[in-house]
Each structure stands twice: as structure tokens, then as C-alpha cells.
Design an enzyme around this catalytic site. Structure first.
Site, mmCIF file in Angstrom:
data_model
loop_
_atom_site.group_PDB
_atom_site.id
_atom_site.type_symbol
_atom_site.label_atom_id
_atom_site.label_comp_id
_atom_site.label_asym_id
_atom_site.label_seq_id
_atom_site.Cartn_x
_atom_site.Cartn_y
_atom_site.Cartn_z
ATOM 1 N N LEU A 168 8.496 34.599 -92.310
ATOM 2 C CA LEU A 168 9.393 34.690 -91.168
ATOM 3 C C LEU A 168 8.485 34.938 -89.968
ATOM 4 O O LEU A 168 7.565 35.756 -90.061
ATOM 5 C CB LEU A 168 10.375 35.854 -91.316
ATOM 6 C CG LEU A 168 11.426 35.750 -92.427
ATOM 7 C CD1 LEU A 168 12.248 37.037 -92.478
ATOM 8 C CD2 LEU A 168 12.332 34.559 -92.218
ATOM 9 N N ASP A 169 8.716 34.245 -88.864
ATOM 10 C CA ASP A 169 7.811 34.455 -87.738
ATOM 11 C C ASP A 169 7.998 35.850 -87.156
ATOM 12 O O ASP A 169 8.939 36.572 -87.489
ATOM 13 C CB ASP A 169 7.946 33.354 -86.680
ATOM 14 C CG ASP A 169 9.295 33.336 -85.989
ATOM 15 O OD1 ASP A 169 9.747 34.403 -85.545
ATOM 16 O OD2 ASP A 169 9.888 32.248 -85.877
ATOM 17 N N ARG A 170 7.085 36.213 -86.277
ATOM 18 C CA ARG A 170 7.004 37.596 -85.801
ATOM 19 C C ARG A 170 8.315 38.097 -85.195
ATOM 20 O O ARG A 170 8.696 39.261 -85.384
ATOM 21 C CB ARG A 170 5.874 37.704 -84.777
ATOM 22 C CG ARG A 170 5.563 39.129 -84.347
ATOM 23 C CD ARG A 170 4.421 39.124 -83.348
ATOM 24 N NE ARG A 170 4.038 40.475 -82.973
ATOM 25 C CZ ARG A 170 3.124 40.755 -82.050
ATOM 26 N NH1 ARG A 170 2.497 39.762 -81.434
ATOM 27 N NH2 ARG A 170 2.841 42.001 -81.744
#
Length: 300
Positions: A168-170
């Protein structure tokens, strides 16, 4: 598979004799019903509902009866990943029963003595963790810039070498699975298994009916046409969307909406491979239940 929400729009020609106009959105439908959706196989839902939560770190690993690849044995011991294990083997740093092994693909028995230099390696217990990832944390085991990662949330409470399954991106929040079970992780991340994910998407402006239909029809991205499984408008202002998808391309949900000139303000994953986070507060984590683990192990 039971549907987590009713589709707001239909693909062209889906229902014989259906009106060509898009169906009106269900603005009165509360999103929490969607957010609590649990996609499971037939028969698994009733079993999971009565599940008593246990620490699966205490569940013994199944007995190994046949030979396994040496790099897998090394990875299961918690020393490193399989790829890094291959490097240790080719460097001549691994021995089996006193003999240095440099052959990739070499197989060992569970009873063999495997050493990394002078250290005897032993397989770790399998660990399976479910986390409700908060914003601002990287989905990786380490970061060269020393930014916060999801491993900082786990801290020293888990001694085994676990790692996130997928990414999951930041700035994306929500459901994340962590484990040291390489076989399960590989299976869940492989495109052929079509692992379902459900996201809550908050946009900077209302989603039009035409754009909603365009998303259901599949927008074209660099990798090809991004096909989604379902879409629902879940707020009266049409800015909050429920999206069900199985493809795992990098930042695919954000890119779908960006391709139609929308900015994703918030993105949260609420369901992954039949698991949900309804009992997890943001930033919390827990071990999988036995029933959840069985569901994942028999995932097809």
C-alpha cells in the site's frame, strides 16, 4: 461469492432489455455496510463468524515430510529472503551436513543440518498478522531514508522475520497482511489467483455518471485496460466511492481516477482476500484466527 454491495451502474448489455440509462445511485446506503464487507467462499462465512481469536504464532507448523529447496529452508529460518539466500549459496556461505553447497536448486531434508557459516539454521514458526495501516507509513521492511515503515508499528513484539504481502503506498490506509510464509505470500500476490480487494475512495469532486461507467468499462493505463469488478457511489455528494478490484498494478486505484482527471484525497483498503478490518482500529494489528488462516490456505 456474495456481493458486498449492489452495483450502481451496469456494463453495457449486462441485463437483457435493461434501460440504457445508468441506474440512479443509492445515496441512502450507509458506507459502513460496504466497509464491513467480508468476501469469503461459500460455506466459509458461517465458520469465520464464530471464530475465536487466537495467536496463530502458537500454532505449530505442519510437519514437513519431503525435501524442500535450500533457499526456501534458509528463508524459513528468518535469515533473509529466498533471493538473498541464493546469493549466500553461490558465495559458498551455506553448508548442509558439513558440506558446502553452491548449487542453486539444491534440496534438503527437514532433518538435515543447515548452517550459515557457523550458525545452525532452524525453521521459524509461521506468523500471520493483520494490520490496519495508518497514513504516513511505508509498506516495506526497511527504508534507506529512515522513514517510518509498518515494521515500526510491529516493533519488537514479533521476533520472527515477517514482511508485508503486497504494498500500500505511503498515503494509503487500511488492510495489510504480514507473514513469514513465503509460499502463501507468493500465491496471494500472483496475478493468476485474482485476489479481491475493496477500497473506499474519496475524491476531490463528484464522480459523474459517464466517468463511473467509463471505469466499469475499463480505463486504459500503461499496462493495459484496468478492469474493475464493481463500483458504488456511497455518499450523497458523489465524492466517496466503493471500488472492488483484483488487479494489483502499482497505484492502480489512484491512476484509474487520475486518468479521468480526479484527485484521490483519501484511499483506504477495507477488504483483502476475504479478510476485513472491522475489529481493527487505525494503526492496530493482530494475529489471524485459525479460521482466517484456513480461508487463506485454501484460497483458489
Amino acid at each position: 461469492m456474495s456481493r458486498p454491495f449492489k452495483r450502481t451502474y451496469t456494463r453495457k448489455g449486462e441485463d437483457a432489455g435493461a434501460d440504457k440509462e445508468a441506474r440512479p445511485e443509492r445515496a441512502d446506503r450507509p458506507f459502513e455496510k460496504f466497509d464491513k464487507a467480508n468476501i469469503v467462499r461459500r460455506g466459509a462465512a458461517s465458520k469465520a463468524a464464530a471464530a475465536e481469536k487466537v495467536n496463530t504464532n502458537d500454532v505449530a507448523a505442519p510437519a514437513q515430510t519431503g525435501k524442500i529447496r535450500l533457499n526456501k529452508f534458509i528463508a524459513n529460518s528468518g535469515v533473509c529472503s529466498r533471493r538473498e539466500a541464493d546469493e549466500l549459496i553461490t558465495m559458498g556461505l551455506i553448508s548442509v551436513n558439513g558440506k558446502t553447497i553452491t548449487e542453486l536448486g539444491y534440496k534438503v531434508n527437514p532433518t538435515d543440518e543447515v548452517r550459515h557459516e557457523s550458525k545452525v539454521l532452524r525453521a521459524e514458526k509461521p506468523v500471520y498478522i493483520l494490520m490496519n495501516k495508518p497514513k504516513g507509513f511505508l509498506t516495506t521492511t526497511a527504508d534507506p531514508q529512515e522513514r517510518n515503515t509498518v515494521m515500526h508499528i510491529i516493533g519488537a513484539k514479533v521476533k520472527e522475520r515477517i514482511y508485508p504481502v503486497g504494498r500500500l503506498d505511503r498515503n494509503t490506509t487500511g488492510l495489510l497482511l504480514l507473514t513469514n510464509d513465503g509460499d502463501l505470500a507468493d500465491k496471494l500476490m500472483h496475478p493468476s489467483y485474482n485476489v479481491k480487494k475493496i477500497y473506499k475512495v474519496e475524491l476531490d469532486k463528484p464522480l459523474t455518471k459517464n466517468d463511473a461507467q467509463a471505469i466499469l468499462d475499463g480505463v486504459k493505463l500503461e499496462e493495459g485496460r484496468a478492469m474493475v469488478d464493481d463500483l458504488a457511489i456511497v455518499s450523497e455528494d458523489r465524492k466517496t466511492i466503493g471500488l472492488e478490484i483484483h488487479i494489483g498494478w502499482n497505484r492502480v486505484v489512484r491512476r484509474i481516477f487520475e486518468s479521468l482527471e480526479y484527485q484521490v484525497v483519501k484511499l483506504d483498503r477495507s477488504v483483502y482476500a476475504g479478510l476485513n478490518k472491522k475489529d481493527l482500529s487505525r494503526g492496530d494489528w493482530r494475529f489471524l484466527t485459525k479460521e482466517e488462516l484456513i480461508l487463506l490456505k485454501h484460497f483458489k
